[in-house]
Design an enzyme around this catalytic site. Structure first.
Site, mmCIF file in Angstrom:
data_model
loop_
_atom_site.group_PDB
_atom_site.id
_atom_site.type_symbol
_atom_site.label_atom_id
_atom_site.label_comp_id
_atom_site.label_asym_id
_atom_site.label_seq_id
_atom_site.Cartn_x
_atom_site.Cartn_y
_atom_site.Cartn_z
ATOM 1 N N THR A 88 0.824 -1.201 0.000
ATOM 2 C CA THR A 88 0.000 0.000 0.000
ATOM 3 C C THR A 88 0.859 1.251 0.000
ATOM 4 O O THR A 88 0.437 2.299 -0.486
ATOM 5 C CB THR A 88 -0.936 -0.001 1.227
ATOM 6 O OG1 THR A 88 -1.664 -1.238 1.250
ATOM 7 C CG2 THR A 88 -1.917 1.144 1.181
ATOM 8 N N TYR A 107 6.319 -12.787 2.247
ATOM 9 C CA TYR A 107 5.066 -12.487 1.543
ATOM 10 C C TYR A 107 4.936 -13.448 0.372
ATOM 11 O O TYR A 107 5.687 -13.387 -0.597
ATOM 12 C CB TYR A 107 5.074 -11.043 1.058
ATOM 13 C CG TYR A 107 3.712 -10.469 0.731
ATOM 14 C CD1 TYR A 107 2.553 -11.246 0.764
ATOM 15 C CD2 TYR A 107 3.586 -9.130 0.383
ATOM 16 C CE1 TYR A 107 1.309 -10.705 0.480
ATOM 17 C CE2 TYR A 107 2.342 -8.574 0.094
ATOM 18 C CZ TYR A 107 1.212 -9.366 0.136
ATOM 19 O OH TYR A 107 -0.022 -8.824 -0.156
ATOM 20 N N LYS A 132 2.908 -14.286 5.129
ATOM 21 C CA LYS A 132 1.715 -13.542 4.717
ATOM 22 C C LYS A 132 1.272 -14.071 3.361
ATOM 23 O O LYS A 132 2.080 -14.160 2.431
ATOM 24 C CB LYS A 132 2.043 -12.049 4.636
ATOM 25 C CG LYS A 132 0.872 -11.181 4.200
ATOM 26 C CD LYS A 132 1.273 -9.715 4.176
ATOM 27 C CE LYS A 132 0.119 -8.838 3.722
ATOM 28 N NZ LYS A 132 0.482 -7.403 3.667
#
Length: 300
Positions: A58, A141, A166
């Protein structure tokens, strides 16, 4: 069952609650605006997130120079001032990932969210992770080219300094098998739902033992994000499902919509950097209406 030993493992890594992934504000000249980033993080901290993940997806990790990345991490660490753990994004080319990890360590970050190296997955991925995790604790990730099987996940979980995974793939079958395999050897290992607007899929992840998730909505409507965390299931059909529909209209809106939302709530974070595009006026109007209806839904 014991954790993988590591001198780099962070003490008391409490990441319970909503995880805050701030945007990176850019000015009219396109440059990072330090004061706006600090204010954005301060506003988020007022709502009690479980941690701050700066310069991540983000935060337009892939659009930042190494100097901007280091600056963003310093601002986050200084602003949080020990109130919550601060993680920084790192990844991509090996040399860049090492530089980011070292800059984050020097800035006082608590750990790293390790993004995938570009279009690369192979036997050397464990060595890539090991080198980065030697600098700071790492949450891997899984998305894009990184799609782990249970055996590989167990191997990575055994690397000193690797503390979590994640998931950005959304393959529930794969994640269930990974969770079961890893928790046989690492009870302390952290698992996260990393899909955009994760609240929509969180019931499915919670069912397989993945309770932690990142919230893009927390950036611009922390009241809504906290209400969902506290059990307001009305928000799934009334707010999150329409938001996901809006996000799916244009590639890259997972970031662009968040920046627009931050602006609509009173902090002009600017637009995204290329190749992302700003939200169209029509879609921004839809977003504004959604935010208003969501806030009305959770109002006291």
């Amino acid at each position: 069952m014991t954790a993988a030993p590591s001198s780099k493992e962070a003490p008391n890594m409490n990441l319970e609650g909503v995880l805050f992934f701030p945007v990176t504000p850019f000015g009219r000249d396109g440059e990072l605006v330090p004061d706006l980033l600090a204010e954005h993080i301060r506003r988020g901290l007022e709502h009690g997130p479980g941690g701050v993940f700066v310069a991540c997806g983000t935060g337009e990790f892939t659009a930042l120079s190494e100097a901007e990345h280091a600056q963003a991490v310093r601002i986050a660490v200084e602003t949080a001032n020990g109130a919550v753990p601060v993680f920084a994004g790192a990844g991509g080319p090996f040399g860049a990932a090492l530089a980011q990890a070292r800059a984050a360590r020097e800035a006082g970050a608590d750990g790293l969210l390790l993004m995938p190296p570009y279009l690369v997955q192979g036997p050397g991925f464990a060595d890539y992770v090991r080198a980065i995790a030697a600098e700071l604790p790492v949450i891997i990730y899984q998305r894009g080219p990184i799609a782990l099987d249970p055996a590989t996940a167990v191997e990575l979980a055994a690397i000193p300094g690797v503390i979590g995974l994640k998931d950005g793939l959304g393959d529930i079958d794969r994640m269930q098998r990974i969770v079961l395999a890893v928790r046989k050897v690492r009870e302390d290992f952290l698992f996260f739902n990393g899909l955009p607007n994760a609240e929509l899929t969180q019931p499915a992840y919670r069912a397989i033992g993945v309770d932690l998730y990142s919230s893009a909505v927390f950036c611009f409507a922390p009241e809504i994000a906290k209400a969902y965390l506290n059990g307001d299931e009305r928000l799934i059909p009334e707010f999150y499902a329409p938001l996901v529909e809006l996000r799916s209209k244009v590639p890259g809106y997972a970031v662009s919509l968040v920046k627009a939302g931050v602006r609509l709530r009173g902090l002009d974070a600017g637009g995204p950097r290329p190749p992302l595009v700003p939200v169209s006026p029509e879609h921004e109007a839809e977003l504004e209406a959604l935010i208003k209806s969501g806030l009305a839904l959770v109002a006291p």
